[in-house]
Design a protein around this motif. Structure first.
Motif: not given
Length: 252
Positions: A60, A69, A71, A87, A90, A96-97, A100, A119
């Motif tokens: 985590q 945030c 993940l 991942l 989230a 974090c979005n 992920y 990402s």
């Protein structure tokens, strides 16, 4: 009945072998399950914490303010001093979005590690220390731990007592708080985000309500010692404790 995978366990031992070789000099690094570090966001320190759960092959990652945030990741590969994760979740938040779905890589050293999260939309990299091995320059000085008091000007210029409790010493540590006495009567928890030459930076988290405390949420409390005198200031400023309120030690 669950069968324990001996090959996977052996893989963890091989990965952490360099750490065990230095266990006497770095006792916490050899078995570190929590790694902590500091990144920079919007020109301010922002904590990064990585919690490994080898028993479940998960991890985590928690980012401090202003990202605030988390993940969740699952181990996909290990070897050559590296842990690689996919991942798998989230908890929201723009930062974090953006990360992920993505991949995580942890390059492990003696008492430090490099965390990379990537990402298609974003990337993050931070140097981490094994919890318990954070250098003095990144920790809260022991002399500042404990309870402190000062006063601010309230309505009609009447003084309002403020108490600051500093607990924990590593980036991401919780347990600190700021509380106003009557007539404000409210409290907010604080998270240590990191240290700079300006002092120790704490992000303000939602508390028990009250207008005076609610307006602190999303801001930072900065504690700095100037000329041997601890001071508190609020960043960005709200008209109180500017340039800084002098703190007095509260004795038991």
């Amino acid at each position: 009945m669950r069968t324990y995978d001996c090959r996977r366990a052996l893989g963890w031992l091989v990965l952490l072998a360099p750490l065990f070789a230095h266990a006497q000099a770095h006792p916490d690094a050899a078995t570190a399950a929590t790694w902590v570090g500091v990144d920079t966001a919007d020109g301010r320190p922002s904590s990064v914490r990585l919690a490994l759960q080898p028993a479940s092959d998960t991890a985590q990652i928690v980012f401090g303010e202003p990202r605030n945030c988390r993940l969740d990741a699952r181990l996909s590969h290990q070897g050559d001093g590296q842990l690689q994760y996919d991942l798998v979740g989230a908890n929201g938040g723009r930062w974090c979005n953006r990360l992920y779905p993505g991949r995580v890589q942890l390059q492990v050293g003696e008492s430090q590690a490099t965390l990379q999260v990537r990402s298609d939309a974003a990337a993050s990299e931070a140097s981490l220390w094994a919890s318990g091995q954070v250098p003095a320059a990144a920790r809260l000085p022991a002399a500042l731990a404990g309870r402190w008091a000062t006063q601010v000007q309230g309505a009609a210029n009447l003084p309002v007592n403020l108490q600051l409790t500093l607990a924990g010493s590593e980036p991401g540590d919780l347990g600190s708080s700021l509380a106003y006495a009557s007539p404000r009567n409210c409290r907010v928890p604080l998270r240590l985000e990191g240290r700079t030459t300006e002092g120790a930076w704490y992000s303000v988290r939602p508390g028990n309500g009250g207008a005076a405390c609610d307006r602190l949420v999303g801001r930072w409390i900065v504690v700095q010692t100037l000329d041997d005198t601890p001071r508190l200031r609020i960043e960005p400023a709200i008209g109180e404790c500017a340039p800084g309120c002098v703190l007095q030690r509260v004795t038991p």
